[in-house]
Design an enzyme around this catalytic site. Sequence first.
Site, PDB file in Angstrom:
ATOM      1  N   PHE A  93      -6.264  -6.523  -1.227  1.00 49.60           N
ATOM      2  CA  PHE A  93      -7.395  -6.139  -0.377  1.00 49.60           C
ATOM      3  C   PHE A  93      -7.704  -7.170   0.711  1.00 49.60           C
ATOM      4  O   PHE A  93      -8.767  -7.123   1.326  1.00 49.60           O
ATOM      5  CB  PHE A  93      -8.653  -5.925  -1.235  1.00 49.60           C
ATOM      6  CG  PHE A  93      -8.449  -4.925  -2.343  1.00 49.60           C
ATOM      7  CD1 PHE A  93      -8.364  -3.569  -2.051  1.00 49.60           C
ATOM      8  CD2 PHE A  93      -8.313  -5.336  -3.658  1.00 49.60           C
ATOM      9  CE1 PHE A  93      -8.155  -2.637  -3.057  1.00 49.60           C
ATOM     10  CE2 PHE A  93      -8.103  -4.409  -4.681  1.00 49.60           C
ATOM     11  CZ  PHE A  93      -8.020  -3.060  -4.385  1.00 49.60           C
TER      12      PHE A  93
ATOM     13  N   CYS B 277      -3.156  -1.330   9.158  1.00 46.61           N
ATOM     14  CA  CYS B 277      -3.570  -0.790   7.851  1.00 46.61           C
ATOM     15  C   CYS B 277      -4.403   0.482   7.960  1.00 46.61           C
ATOM     16  O   CYS B 277      -3.930   1.564   7.621  1.00 46.61           O
ATOM     17  CB  CYS B 277      -4.336  -1.857   7.078  1.00 46.61           C
ATOM     18  SG  CYS B 277      -3.349  -3.350   6.828  1.00 46.61           S
TER      19      CYS B 277
ATOM     20  N   LYS C 218      -2.855   3.812   9.759  1.00 46.13           N
ATOM     21  CA  LYS C 218      -1.698   4.451   9.103  1.00 46.13           C
ATOM     22  C   LYS C 218      -2.029   4.801   7.645  1.00 46.13           C
ATOM     23  O   LYS C 218      -1.479   5.748   7.098  1.00 46.13           O
ATOM     24  CB  LYS C 218      -0.448   3.579   9.215  1.00 46.13           C
ATOM     25  CG  LYS C 218      -0.469   2.232   8.506  1.00 46.13           C
ATOM     26  CD  LYS C 218       0.266   2.211   7.185  1.00 46.13           C
ATOM     27  CE  LYS C 218       0.226   0.821   6.582  1.00 46.13           C
ATOM     28  NZ  LYS C 218       0.507   0.778   5.154  1.00 46.13           N
TER      29      LYS C 218
ATOM     30  N   THR D 118       0.862  -1.183   0.000  1.00 49.31           N
ATOM     31  CA  THR D 118       0.000   0.000   0.000  1.00 49.31           C
ATOM     32  C   THR D 118       0.900   1.235   0.000  1.00 49.31           C
ATOM     33  O   THR D 118       1.708   1.410   0.915  1.00 49.31           O
ATOM     34  CB  THR D 118      -0.894  -0.004   1.250  1.00 49.31           C
ATOM     35  OG1 THR D 118      -1.676  -1.192   1.222  1.00 49.31           O
ATOM     36  CG2 THR D 118      -1.803   1.207   1.282  1.00 49.31           C
TER      37      THR D 118
HETATM   38  C1  UGA Z   1      -8.124  -3.845   6.194  1.00 45.00           C
HETATM   39  C2  UGA Z   1      -9.091  -3.880   5.007  1.00 45.00           C
HETATM   40  O1  UGA Z   1     -10.367  -4.332   5.442  1.00 45.00           O
HETATM   41  C3  UGA Z   1      -8.563  -4.825   3.917  1.00 45.00           C
HETATM   42  O2  UGA Z   1      -9.437  -4.797   2.790  1.00 45.00           O
HETATM   43  C4  UGA Z   1      -7.170  -4.365   3.509  1.00 45.00           C
HETATM   44  O3  UGA Z   1      -6.604  -5.220   2.543  1.00 45.00           O
HETATM   45  C5  UGA Z   1      -6.281  -4.344   4.728  1.00 45.00           C
HETATM   46  O4  UGA Z   1      -6.834  -3.470   5.730  1.00 45.00           O
HETATM   47  C6  UGA Z   1      -4.943  -3.839   4.309  1.00 45.00           C
HETATM   48  O5  UGA Z   1      -4.841  -2.659   3.950  1.00 45.00           O
HETATM   49  O6  UGA Z   1      -3.986  -4.617   4.240  1.00 45.00           O
HETATM   50  P1  UGA Z   1      -7.616  -5.475   8.256  1.00 45.00           P
HETATM   51  O7  UGA Z   1      -6.682  -4.413   8.733  1.00 45.00           O
HETATM   52  O8  UGA Z   1      -7.198  -6.897   8.266  1.00 45.00           O
HETATM   53  O9  UGA Z   1      -8.086  -5.154   6.753  1.00 45.00           O
HETATM   54  O10 UGA Z   1      -8.897  -5.389   9.214  1.00 45.00           O
HETATM   55  P2  UGA Z   1     -10.432  -4.966   9.052  1.00 45.00           P
HETATM   56  O11 UGA Z   1     -11.259  -6.170   8.979  1.00 45.00           O
HETATM   57  O12 UGA Z   1     -10.583  -3.938   8.002  1.00 45.00           O
HETATM   58  O13 UGA Z   1     -10.688  -4.293  10.470  1.00 45.00           O
HETATM   59  C7  UGA Z   1      -9.989  -3.084  10.809  1.00 45.00           C
HETATM   60  C8  UGA Z   1     -10.436  -2.568  12.141  1.00 45.00           C
HETATM   61  O14 UGA Z   1     -11.746  -2.045  12.044  1.00 45.00           O
HETATM   62  C9  UGA Z   1     -10.470  -3.594  13.274  1.00 45.00           C
HETATM   63  O15 UGA Z   1      -9.854  -3.014  14.426  1.00 45.00           O
HETATM   64  C10 UGA Z   1     -11.941  -3.834  13.500  1.00 45.00           C
HETATM   65  O16 UGA Z   1     -12.218  -4.165  14.837  1.00 45.00           O
HETATM   66  C11 UGA Z   1     -12.527  -2.489  13.135  1.00 45.00           C
HETATM   67  N1  UGA Z   1     -13.940  -2.526  12.713  1.00 45.00           N
HETATM   68  C12 UGA Z   1     -14.316  -3.207  11.595  1.00 45.00           C
HETATM   69  C13 UGA Z   1     -14.892  -1.833  13.441  1.00 45.00           C
HETATM   70  O17 UGA Z   1     -14.568  -1.182  14.464  1.00 45.00           O
HETATM   71  N2  UGA Z   1     -16.198  -1.855  13.035  1.00 45.00           N
HETATM   72  C14 UGA Z   1     -16.584  -2.531  11.923  1.00 45.00           C
HETATM   73  O18 UGA Z   1     -17.788  -2.505  11.611  1.00 45.00           O
HETATM   74  C15 UGA Z   1     -15.623  -3.223  11.200  1.00 45.00           C
END
Ligand code: UGA
Length: 424
Positions: A135, A251, A254, A104
């Site tokens: 993604f 992710c 940052k 990224t």
């Molecule tokens: C995120 C993106 O969802 C991916 O598509 C992307 O590829 C990735 O970053 C990346 O850039 O490499 P990830 O960091 O694994 O994926 O986690 P997410 O599932 O996006 O969750 C991120 C945060 O949001 C977590 O702390 C989760 O608890 C929080 N979250 C998620 C909420 O607080 N509410 C929600 O409804 C969903």
Amino acid sequence: MADLGFEVLGLDVDEDRIARLSGGDLPFYEPGLEPVLRRNLADGRLRFSTSFRDLADFGDVHFLCVGTPQRADGYAADLGHLDAAVAALAPLLRRPCLVVGKSTVPVGTAAHLARTLADLAPVGGDAVLAWNPEFLREGFAVHDTLHPDRIVAGLPAEQGAAGHAEKVLREVYAAALADGTPFVTADLPTAELVKTAANAFLATKISFINAMAEVCEASGADVTRLAEALALDDRIGGRFLGPGLGFGGGCLPKDIRAFMARADELGAPRALGFLREVDEINVRRRARTVEVARRALGGSFAGRAVAVLGAAFKPDSDDVRDSPALDVAAAIRAEGGTVTVHDPRAMANARRAQPSLRYAGSALEAARGADAVLLLTEWREFRELAPSDLAPVVAGRIVVDARNVLDPAAWRAAGWTYLALGRP
Ligand code: UGA
């Protein structure tokens, strides 16, 4: 890639990591990945090395997958690892190949790396750079890799090189394409932007509902019901509309900061001004969680025992980078509370990041003698806790459900003070 039938050579500059991977040992937790690793090592399609020369001689396609963390001195992304990887690989490229960026990056990085490649690669114009953002989500990495929802191919401007890059990427992703996965071609900067824009949108959606949680807190409304009703409008949709402690990880936080920093550099600072609010709303949820717990304990953590369930930034991961849960735990400890943390997978990483917290081998052990129990990462085993599981071990029946995953009625009926974010 190996599972899809390709011959794969993986490189890292960390020898210990390469030794572990070669032995079939994953250096991090990711559900379902270790069997894939072991199967492909055993079948001989997957090998690891620390030699850039081996890599350069081996690959028709080189994926650049190195991290681009936040810089220590500001919001911008640290491209040091990526620049170093290209600088090490390029001078060794003697055979035609496609170099595919997955990291990224700030928009404009691919153009700069393409120039490095052209300057340094002995094979010259036969080393082509494409950008193919990733993604996948932690916790679902295997599924998301084998069944992506889209493939974005950023192609070079020159037509011959673009045609070649697209053809190679279509071969690489043949299995997903045969399943009907959309394949979107774009120029290099657009492909880079798809990734940062997607993460910025997801972060914005989470902070939107958390801003609604603040309004709910001020007005006595219930944000979980609000989210449920909003989600029924399929233009809005319910995914990433989960109110609570907000986002963390390596992710989203940052990436929105690096995106703002890049917009500043490009002379378009106002375009992403709203992301500053998105970030601030998100960080305020952590402070709010601490405040809710403090109030429940009568205004101070001094001399009180607090159980924290969860250390990873999300369930099904051992990643504690910018973890909201660990942040809250550390803040309570700093206010004089005795904090005991349990996480099903992230204990070792959490200990390294926050050595002054106490750690327990199970949720029940963490809760033993606690004046309040805080659910901060929604692991399944925590979601399934019943009030009667914890009641015999705690000192006080206070539960703070910072992810809105417990049933308030059941906990209250069992005599607990149930508290959550954005709910009366
Ligand atoms: C995120 C993106 O969802 C991916 O598509 C992307 O590829 C990735 O970053 C990346 O850039 O490499 P990830 O960091 O694994 O994926 O986690 P997410 O599932 O996006 O969750 C991120 C945060 O949001 C977590 O702390 C989760 O608890 C929080 N979250 C998620 C909420 O607080 N509410 C929600 O409804 C969903």
